[in-house]
Write an enzyme that holds these catalytic residues in place. Structure first.
Site, PDB file in Angstrom:
ATOM      1  N   GLY A  62       0.840  -1.190   0.000  1.00 35.92           N
ATOM      2  CA  GLY A  62       0.000   0.000   0.000  1.00 35.92           C
ATOM      3  C   GLY A  62       0.873   1.236   0.000  1.00 35.92           C
ATOM      4  O   GLY A  62       2.031   1.196  -0.428  1.00 35.92           O
TER       5      GLY A  62
ATOM      6  N   GLN B 265       2.297   3.032   2.518  1.00 35.32           N
ATOM      7  CA  GLN B 265       3.520   2.910   3.313  1.00 35.32           C
ATOM      8  C   GLN B 265       4.426   1.826   2.745  1.00 35.32           C
ATOM      9  O   GLN B 265       5.640   2.015   2.624  1.00 35.32           O
ATOM     10  CB  GLN B 265       3.179   2.596   4.774  1.00 35.32           C
ATOM     11  CG  GLN B 265       2.649   3.770   5.571  1.00 35.32           C
ATOM     12  CD  GLN B 265       3.699   4.828   5.869  1.00 35.32           C
ATOM     13  OE1 GLN B 265       4.907   4.599   5.746  1.00 35.32           O
ATOM     14  NE2 GLN B 265       3.239   6.009   6.257  1.00 35.32           N
TER      15      GLN B 265
ATOM     16  N   ARG C  67      -3.265  -8.319  -8.834  1.00 29.85           N
ATOM     17  CA  ARG C  67      -3.967  -7.248  -8.133  1.00 29.85           C
ATOM     18  C   ARG C  67      -3.097  -6.002  -8.024  1.00 29.85           C
ATOM     19  O   ARG C  67      -1.931  -5.995  -8.404  1.00 29.85           O
ATOM     20  CB  ARG C  67      -4.393  -7.732  -6.740  1.00 29.85           C
ATOM     21  CG  ARG C  67      -5.448  -8.837  -6.787  1.00 29.85           C
ATOM     22  CD  ARG C  67      -5.828  -9.291  -5.386  1.00 29.85           C
ATOM     23  NE  ARG C  67      -6.723 -10.439  -5.419  1.00 29.85           N
ATOM     24  CZ  ARG C  67      -7.066 -11.143  -4.347  1.00 29.85           C
ATOM     25  NH1 ARG C  67      -6.590 -10.809  -3.153  1.00 29.85           N
ATOM     26  NH2 ARG C  67      -7.884 -12.180  -4.456  1.00 29.85           N
TER      27      ARG C  67
ATOM     28  N   SER D 236      -1.576  -4.513  -5.621  1.00 24.64           N
ATOM     29  CA  SER D 236      -0.309  -4.640  -4.896  1.00 24.64           C
ATOM     30  C   SER D 236       0.766  -5.262  -5.781  1.00 24.64           C
ATOM     31  O   SER D 236       1.918  -4.803  -5.789  1.00 24.64           O
ATOM     32  CB  SER D 236      -0.500  -5.478  -3.626  1.00 24.64           C
ATOM     33  OG  SER D 236      -1.049  -6.752  -3.944  1.00 24.64           O
TER      34      SER D 236
ATOM     35  N   GLN E  23      -5.425  -6.782   9.308  1.00 20.66           N
ATOM     36  CA  GLN E  23      -4.825  -7.951   8.663  1.00 20.66           C
ATOM     37  C   GLN E  23      -3.593  -8.480   9.402  1.00 20.66           C
ATOM     38  O   GLN E  23      -3.072  -9.544   9.072  1.00 20.66           O
ATOM     39  CB  GLN E  23      -4.438  -7.606   7.218  1.00 20.66           C
ATOM     40  CG  GLN E  23      -5.618  -7.269   6.320  1.00 20.66           C
ATOM     41  CD  GLN E  23      -5.180  -6.877   4.919  1.00 20.66           C
ATOM     42  OE1 GLN E  23      -4.061  -7.169   4.506  1.00 20.66           O
ATOM     43  NE2 GLN E  23      -6.055  -6.198   4.186  1.00 20.66           N
TER      44      GLN E  23
ATOM     45  N   HIS F 228       3.295   0.410  12.947  1.00 21.87           N
ATOM     46  CA  HIS F 228       2.297   0.768  13.960  1.00 21.87           C
ATOM     47  C   HIS F 228       2.179  -0.428  14.888  1.00 21.87           C
ATOM     48  O   HIS F 228       2.115  -1.570  14.431  1.00 21.87           O
ATOM     49  CB  HIS F 228       0.952   1.085  13.303  1.00 21.87           C
ATOM     50  CG  HIS F 228      -0.130   1.493  14.265  1.00 21.87           C
ATOM     51  ND1 HIS F 228       0.097   2.356  15.321  1.00 21.87           N
ATOM     52  CD2 HIS F 228      -1.445   1.159  14.338  1.00 21.87           C
ATOM     53  CE1 HIS F 228      -1.041   2.540  15.988  1.00 21.87           C
ATOM     54  NE2 HIS F 228      -1.981   1.819  15.419  1.00 21.87           N
TER      55      HIS F 228
ATOM     56  N   ASP G 108      -0.850   7.585  19.256  1.00 22.24           N
ATOM     57  CA  ASP G 108      -1.355   7.596  17.881  1.00 22.24           C
ATOM     58  C   ASP G 108      -2.881   7.471  17.863  1.00 22.24           C
ATOM     59  O   ASP G 108      -3.564   8.217  17.150  1.00 22.24           O
ATOM     60  CB  ASP G 108      -0.721   6.450  17.093  1.00 22.24           C
ATOM     61  CG  ASP G 108      -1.120   6.454  15.623  1.00 22.24           C
ATOM     62  OD1 ASP G 108      -0.548   7.252  14.861  1.00 22.24           O
ATOM     63  OD2 ASP G 108      -2.004   5.669  15.238  1.00 22.24           O
TER      64      ASP G 108
ATOM     65  N   GLU H 204       1.736  13.629  17.626  1.00 16.33           N
ATOM     66  CA  GLU H 204       0.429  13.003  17.408  1.00 16.33           C
ATOM     67  C   GLU H 204      -0.723  14.000  17.483  1.00 16.33           C
ATOM     68  O   GLU H 204      -1.882  13.608  17.404  1.00 16.33           O
ATOM     69  CB  GLU H 204       0.211  11.882  18.429  1.00 16.33           C
ATOM     70  CG  GLU H 204       1.250  10.783  18.401  1.00 16.33           C
ATOM     71  CD  GLU H 204       1.288   9.993  17.105  1.00 16.33           C
ATOM     72  OE1 GLU H 204       0.391  10.192  16.254  1.00 16.33           O
ATOM     73  OE2 GLU H 204       2.211   9.180  16.924  1.00 16.33           O
TER      74      GLU H 204
ATOM     75  N   SER I 222      -6.274   5.197   8.182  1.00 12.90           N
ATOM     76  CA  SER I 222      -6.483   3.766   8.415  1.00 12.90           C
ATOM     77  C   SER I 222      -7.907   3.504   8.892  1.00 12.90           C
ATOM     78  O   SER I 222      -8.600   4.411   9.371  1.00 12.90           O
ATOM     79  CB  SER I 222      -5.496   3.261   9.473  1.00 12.90           C
ATOM     80  OG  SER I 222      -5.802   3.835  10.737  1.00 12.90           O
TER      81      SER I 222
END
Length: 491
Positions: free
Chosen positions: A46, A48, A76, A78, A110, A132, A217, A389, A414
Site C-alpha cells: 500500500g 507505506q 492485483r 499490490s 490484517q 504501527h 497515535d 500526534e 487507516s
C-alpha cells in the site's frame, strides 16, 4: 490473546508510556549500513509499503515484496505496484524463509492473519518490523522468542515519506524495540538502519516504545486529527447555511479553510496561526477556544481513558468480527451529510479571507490541539510524542479534506483511525450544538471589524499562547523540520 499493555503492572505501564528520547543526528552516522547485504522482505504494498520500499532500495538495501498467491495470480493492485517499480515479488513461501527482516506493512486488521502466516516461515533469529504497534500492544500478538521485533513509524502518509526522501530530506519518525523480543540485543541497530533508509533521520527521530506509539497515535487520530476536523466541518457548514450563507461558498470556506489555517500551524505553531488574525479577532478566537476546551475536556479524557484501558480496541475488534457493520454504517451516513453533498463553489477565496472569516475554525483547531496534547501528557505520554500526534500531523489530514472533503480523509486514514474518528465526531457534534447556538456575528463567515483593544489584555493573551507547553516543545522539534516542503494551499 490478551492486550499486552494490560498484562503490565502500573510501574511498567508508566515506564513504557513515558519512553521518549529525541535522538541526536550523530547516532545515525552509520546510516542504513546495518541492514546492507541483508534481505528485507516487505509484506503489503500500500502507500507505506511501496514508498518505504522505494526509499529503502534507493538507500542501498535489498528489497522484495511477499504477496499472497491470489494477489500474484490475479495481478492485483499490490502486485502491479511492486512489479511496475521493478521489485522482486514472490509468495510468502518463496521469500519469507530467506528474509533477515520481514516488514509487515499491511492494514491493522490484517496483522494477526499475516503474522500467523509468516511467523512459521521465518528463519531462526530473523527480525519482524511494524510501522504501527497495534498488533503487539492491543491485540497482544505473541512473537517467537528468537525473533527480534522492531518498529519504525513515520509520522506522515506514505506519499510524503517518498516525496521528502526524493528532496533529500525525510519525515519525523518514531522507532522502538519490543522489550519482550530482543534476544540478540540488535533491535535498536535494526530500527536505526531502517529509519535511516527511509530518510527519517534527517527530520528527527524519537526513540519511543510500542506502547507510547500506539496509545498516543490512537488518541491523536481520534480527537484533533480526524474527529475534531469532521465534527468541526459538519457543525460549521450547518451553522453557515442556517444563517443564510450560500451552501457552495460555505462548503469551500470549510473544505479549504482547514488546510489554509493549519499551514500556518505547521510553519509556526499556534502562535503563528493566531498571529494571522487581527487583534480583535485574536481576542475572540482565544475566548472561544477556552470555552471549547472547557466543554470538550471530558470527551477528550473519555477517549484517552478508553484507549489506555483497551476498551476502544476491544470495541473496534468486535466490529471487525462483525464485518465492520458499525464502521460501514457510519461511513455511509457521513457521505450523506449536507457538507459532503453541497455543490462546489467556482469563485476564488483569498488566503487571508479563510482566517478573517474562520475565527471559530481557528478556535476549534487551537482548542483541539491543546486538549489532545494536554490529555496525553496528563496520561504519562512525553511531550514530544504528544506533539507529533497532535499538532504535527494536523496539516497533513487537513490536506486530505481539501482534496475530496471528508470522504477523502476517511479513505486515506487507516480503518482504525476512521473508526475512532466516528466515535468522537458522533459524540462531539451534539455536545457542541448549544455552544454553536450562542455564537456572535463575526465568529464564522463574516470578518470581525477592526477596533481598539486593551494593550495589557493583548499582551497577556500573546504570552499565554506562546508559553503553552506545546509551543515550547514545538519550536524545538520544528527546528529539525525546517526543510520540509510547504503543503500546497488550494484557492
Amino acid at each position: 490473546m490478551a492486550n499486552y499493555f494490560n498484562t503490565l503492572n502500573l510501574r511498567q505501564q508508566l515506564a513504557q508510556l513515558g519512553k521518549c528520547r529525541f535522538m541526536g543526528r550523530d547516532e545515525f552516522a552509520d546510516g542504513a549500513s546495518y541492514l546492507q547485504g541483508k534481505k528485507v522482505v516487505i509484506v503489503g504494498c500500500g502507500a507505506q509499503g511501496l514508498n518505504q520500499g522505494l526509499n529503502m532500495r534507493d538507500s542501498g538495501l535489498d528489497i522484495s515484496y511477499a504477496l499472497r498467491k491470489e494477489a500474484i495470480a490475479e495481478k492485483r493492485a499490490s502486485w502491479r505496484k511492486a512489479t511496475e517499480n521493478g521489485f522482486k515479488v514472490g509468495t510468502y513461501e518463496e521469500l519469507i524463509p530467506q528474509a533477515d527482516l520481514v516488514v509487515n506493512l499491511t492494514p491493522d486488521k490484517q496483522h494477526s492473519d499475516v503474522v500467523h502466516t509468516v511467523q512459521p516461515l521465518m528463519k531462526d533469529g530473523a527480525a519482524l518490523g511494524y510501522s504501527h504497534g497495534f498488533n503487539i500492544v492491543e491485540v497482544g500478538e505473541q512473537i517467537r522468542k528468537d525473533i527480534t521485533v522492531v518498529m519504525v513509524a513515520p509520522k506522515c502518509p506514505g506519499t510524503e515519506v517518498r516525496e521528502e526522501y526524493k528532496r533529500g530530506f525525510g519525515v519525523p519518525t518514531l522507532i522502538a524495540v519490543h522489550p519482550e523480543n530482543d534476544p540478540k540485543g540488535e533491535g535498536m541497530a535494526i530500527a536505526k538502519a531502517w529509519a535511516a533508509a527511509t530518510g527519517g533521520h534527517r527530520a528527527g527521530v524519537l526513540e519511543s516504545s510500542f506502547v507510547a506509539e500506539v496509545k498516543s497515535d490512537l488518541m491523536g487520530e481520534q480527537t484533533i486529527l480526524c474527529g475534531m476536523l469532521q465534527a468541526g466541518s459538519l457543525l460549521c457548514f450547518d451553522k453557515l447555511v442556517e444563517e443564510g450563507t450560500d451552501p457552495a461558498y460555505a462548503e469551500k470556506l470549510i473544505q479549504f479553510g482547514w488546510e489554509t489555517i493549519t499551514e500556518a500551524l505547521k510553519q509556526g505553531g499556534i502562535t503563528l496561526m493566531m498571529d494571522r488574525l487581527s487583534n480583535p479577532a485574536k481576542l475572540r478566537a482565544y475566548a472561544l477556544s477556552e470555552q471549547l476546551k472547557e466543554i470538550m475536556a471530558p470527551l477528550f479524557q473519555k477517549h484517552m481513558d478508553d484507549i489506555i484501558s483497551g476498551e476502544f480496541s476491544s470495541g473496534m475488534m468486535a466490529d471487525w468480527a462483525n464485518d465492520d457493520k458499525k464502521l460501514l454504517t457510519w461511513r455511509e451516513e457521513t457521505g450523506k451529510t449536507a457538507f459532503e453533498t453541497a455543490p462546489q463553489y467556482e469563485g476564488k477565496i483569498g488566503e487571508q479571507e479563510y482566517f478573517d472569516k474562520g475565527v471559530l475554525m481557528i478556535a476549534m483547531v487551537k482548542a483541539g490541539v491543546e486538549l489532545a496534547f494536554e490529555t496525553m501528557v496528563d496520561s504519562g505520554i512525553i511531550e514530544e510524542s504528544a506533539y507529533y500526534e497532535s499538532l504535527h500531523e494536523l496539516p497533513l489530514i487537513a490536506n486530505t479534506i481539501a482534496r475530496k472533503r471528508l470522504y477523502e480523509m476517511n479513505v486515506v486514514i487507516s480503518d482504525t483511525a476512521e473508526y475512532g474518528n466516528y466515535l468522537f465526531s458522533y459524540a462531539c457534534v451534539p455536545l457542541l450544538k448549544p455552544f454553536m447556538a450562542e455564537l456572535q456575528p463575526g465568529d464564522l463567515g463574516k470578518a470581525i471589524p477592526e477596533g481598539a483593544v486593551d494593550n495589557a489584555q493583548l499582551r497577556d493573551l500573546n504570552e499565554a499562547i506562546r508559553s503553552h507547553a506545546i509551543e515550547q516543545v514545538g519550536k524545538k522539534l520544528r527546528g529539525y523540520m525546517t526543510d520540509m516542503k510547504r503543503i500546497a494551499v488550494a484557492g
